[in-house]
Scaffold this active site. Structure first.
Site, mmCIF file in Angstrom:
data_model
loop_
_atom_site.group_PDB
_atom_site.id
_atom_site.type_symbol
_atom_site.label_atom_id
_atom_site.label_comp_id
_atom_site.label_asym_id
_atom_site.label_seq_id
_atom_site.Cartn_x
_atom_site.Cartn_y
_atom_site.Cartn_z
ATOM 1 N N LYS A 31 37.608 8.131 1.514
ATOM 2 C CA LYS A 31 38.716 7.351 1.375
ATOM 3 C C LYS A 31 39.203 7.632 -0.158
ATOM 4 O O LYS A 31 40.089 7.378 -0.710
ATOM 5 C CB LYS A 31 38.724 5.774 1.779
ATOM 6 C CG LYS A 31 40.061 5.005 1.442
ATOM 7 C CD LYS A 31 39.578 3.364 1.773
ATOM 8 C CE LYS A 31 40.797 2.761 1.922
ATOM 9 N NZ LYS A 31 41.285 2.138 0.707
ATOM 10 N N SER A 46 42.008 -10.491 -9.217
ATOM 11 C CA SER A 46 41.803 -9.066 -9.779
ATOM 12 C C SER A 46 42.881 -9.113 -10.858
ATOM 13 O O SER A 46 43.721 -8.214 -10.876
ATOM 14 C CB SER A 46 42.517 -8.169 -8.769
ATOM 15 O OG SER A 46 41.439 -8.134 -7.617
ATOM 16 N N GLY A 51 45.125 0.438 1.326
ATOM 17 C CA GLY A 51 45.905 -1.002 0.731
ATOM 18 C C GLY A 51 46.774 -1.068 -0.231
ATOM 19 O O GLY A 51 48.043 -1.422 -0.119
ATOM 20 N N ASP A 110 35.902 -3.932 -7.241
ATOM 21 C CA ASP A 110 35.523 -2.848 -6.478
ATOM 22 C C ASP A 110 34.101 -2.457 -6.918
ATOM 23 O O ASP A 110 33.555 -1.011 -6.387
ATOM 24 C CB ASP A 110 36.418 -1.709 -6.627
ATOM 25 C CG ASP A 110 37.715 -2.096 -6.045
ATOM 26 O OD1 ASP A 110 38.891 -1.221 -6.248
ATOM 27 O OD2 ASP A 110 37.894 -2.946 -5.090
HETATM 28 O O1 S3P Z 1 45.823 -2.513 -7.508
HETATM 29 C C1 S3P Z 1 45.072 -1.767 -7.099
HETATM 30 O O2 S3P Z 1 44.949 -0.496 -7.158
HETATM 31 C C2 S3P Z 1 43.785 -2.325 -6.446
HETATM 32 C C3 S3P Z 1 43.624 -3.686 -6.758
HETATM 33 C C4 S3P Z 1 42.193 -4.361 -6.231
HETATM 34 O O3 S3P Z 1 42.866 -4.884 -4.791
HETATM 35 P P1 S3P Z 1 43.012 -6.632 -4.877
HETATM 36 O O4 S3P Z 1 44.139 -6.906 -5.969
HETATM 37 O O5 S3P Z 1 43.573 -6.821 -3.469
HETATM 38 O O6 S3P Z 1 41.762 -7.317 -5.180
HETATM 39 C C5 S3P Z 1 41.220 -3.354 -5.555
HETATM 40 O O7 S3P Z 1 40.367 -4.025 -4.828
HETATM 41 C C6 S3P Z 1 41.897 -2.005 -4.962
HETATM 42 O O8 S3P Z 1 40.609 -1.193 -4.841
HETATM 43 C C7 S3P Z 1 42.885 -1.326 -5.751
HETATM 44 C C1 PEP Z 2 40.028 -2.158 -1.466
HETATM 45 C C2 PEP Z 2 40.066 -0.899 -1.929
HETATM 46 O O1 PEP Z 2 41.237 -0.272 -2.092
HETATM 47 P P1 PEP Z 2 42.759 -0.651 -1.486
HETATM 48 O O2 PEP Z 2 42.839 -2.029 -1.432
HETATM 49 O O3 PEP Z 2 43.810 0.148 -2.154
HETATM 50 O O4 PEP Z 2 42.379 -0.169 0.259
HETATM 51 C C3 PEP Z 2 38.951 -0.348 -2.662
HETATM 52 O O5 PEP Z 2 38.969 0.928 -3.281
HETATM 53 O O6 PEP Z 2 37.879 -0.737 -2.555
#
Ligand code: S3P
Ligand code: PEP
Length: 433
Positions: free
Chosen positions: A412, A195, A95, A312
């Site tokens: 992952k 976040s 993501g 997380d």
């Molecule tokens: O910026 C990042 O690397 C992340 C931000 C978070 O997502 P959200 O900002 O959607 O909560 C986290 O859950 C994800 O694992 C990685």
């Molecule tokens: C949601 C997570 O990662 P990403 O948003 O990068 O898929 C995670 O690492 O829990």
């Protein structure tokens, strides 16, 4: 190890041993991207070996970066502000990788984004980021904000607003883009900012690479001038707190003693707070520099707290809550519904299957702890690495083994998780799917 597998988690009596935290997923993402955006060469020390890391490396190479592995390190020769045009990128199920690269597509005349995870990343929303890019002059196509997505960029920069209440990743992506645009960006975050930890990690990363960033105290406005360059000859990825929170939680609920190295005390990862949460639940956790020691098996008590600060780690900490006296509630965690799975409803469902009392509201998850779990059932990993870690911890102290489906999705973010847990005394069977 099988390509696809379920895992049988056997009950054990204790966990004992010493580990070094794996490299941070979220800093690996940031450092590899920043290195690719520099027109020079960067040595990124100790990159994560996860699927998300490999997905990002593939995408950066498609855009023209040279990535040369050197043991655990990666030498990166970046493409600067000129990623290759007319490319199709597949971030697989990553993501943050997807969102950061979608924003950076603003540097190209055209980039397409696809995914081979239609049931996971394919269901996650990107519309707010696309709207922000369109307000800067981009043209985009999407399936109502979901992938596949096309972006026509060649942006100049300027003022932009972005909804920050569903994910911090949209804002982080715009921050990576900003210094390379002629006019930079003045970003205004809309809604309830979620976040905050990852936002601060992005700001820190830009500064480490020599990019100037200014922002209001509350992060509501972030200003980054254009015409800047990324440059850092060498950076080192710190230890991963989200994955380590699963080790810490397991060590807290099980008798024994576990030592984890390479967890920096003044790290910006919000999930470092998992140590404070476990302590507030009654866990015996001490720190000496970057080494954290957990003396497990102490009786734990429920907590009620804002889970957005350590998004997380909520699943891992839910495993501790499942053996705590009383009802734990993670508040302000709506964004958990938008991750690899719906981490509120799916967690509630799997915990109920295991005989635990769990409930949910739109933005909270509550769990009432129990002395013991019967086990002897199969639970669903929902294709989500953090659900798999949570369920594994619960299996350690069940009376009968539990089976977790799709456990290969652990790769992952934490491919060595089962190996690390085995080194602490856990016992698993792996069943090919
Ligand atoms: O910026 C990042 O690397 C992340 C931000 C978070 O997502 P959200 O900002 O959607 O909560 C986290 O859950 C994800 O694992 C990685
Ligand atoms: C949601 C997570 O990662 P990403 O948003 O990068 O898929 C995670 O690492 O829990």
């Amino acid at each position: 190890m099988y390509e696809k597998f379920d895992v049988v988690v056997h009950p054990v009596s204790e966990l004992r041993g010493e580990l070094t935290a794996q490299p941070s997923k979220n800093y690996t993402t940031r450092y590899l991207i920043a290195a690719a955006l520099s027109g020079t060469e960067t040595l990124v020390r100790g990159v994560a070996t996860s699927e998300d890391s490999h997905a990002l490396q593939e995408c950066l190479q498609t855009w023209g970066a040279e990535l040369i592995p050197e043991g655990r390190d990666m030498r990166v020769r970046g493409f600067g502000n000129r990623p290759l045009d007319q490319q199709t990128l597949n971030p697989h199920n990553a993501g943050a990788v997807a969102r950061f690269l979608m924003a950076l597509a603003g540097l190209t005349s055209y980039t397409k984004f696809i995914t081979d995870y239609p049931e996971s990343l394919g269901k996650r929303p990107h519309g707010d980021l696309l709207k922000a890019l369109e307000s800067l002059g981009a043209r985009t196509t999407s399936l109502d904000g979901k992938m596949p997505i096309e972006i026509w960029g060649n942006l100049q920069g300027g003022k932009v607003s972005v909804n920050a209440s569903l994910s911090s990743q949209y804002t982080s992506g715009l921050m990576f883009l900003a210094p390379l645009l002629p006019d930079g960006l003045e970003i205004t975050l809309l809604g309830d900012i979620k976040s905050p930890g990852p936002l601060k990690q992005t700001i820190e990363t830009l500064r480490v690479f020599g990019v100037e960033v200014s922002h209001s105290e509350d992060l509501r406005t972030i200003t980054i001038a254009g015409g800047q360059r990324y440059h850092a000859p060498e950076v080192t990825v710190p230890g991963d707190y989200p994955g380590s929170s699963a080790l810490l939680s397991a060590a807290a609920v099980m008798p024994g003693e576990v030592v984890i190295h390479n967890l920096h005390e003044h790290d910006l990862q919000g999930e470092r707070l998992s140590i404070d949460v476990l302590k507030s639940m009654g866990a015996d956790i001490t720190r000496e520099g970057s080494t954290v020691t957990v003396r497990g098996g102490k009786p734990l008590k429920a907590v009620v707290t804002d889970g957005d600060f350590f998004t997380d780690a909520v699943q891992a900490l839910s495993a501790a809550a499942a053996s705590a006296e009383g009802q734990t509630t993670w508040e302000n965690v709506y964004t958990l519904r938008l991750k690899e799975c719906d981490r509120i409803s799916d967690t509630r469902a799997e915990l109920q299957k295991l005989g635990l009392s769990a409930s949910e509201t739109e933005d909270s998850l509550s769990i009432t702890g129990k002395e013991t779990l019967e086990g002897g059932i199969t639970v669903d990993g929902h294709g989500d690495h953090r659900m798999i870690m949570m369920l594994t911890i619960l299996g350690l102290r069940a009376k009968q083994p539990i089976t977790i489906t799709g456990a290969h999705h652990i790769r992952k973010s934490y491919p060595d998780f089962f190996d690390h847990m085995t080194r602490l005394g856990a016992k698993f069977d792996f069943i090919e799917r």
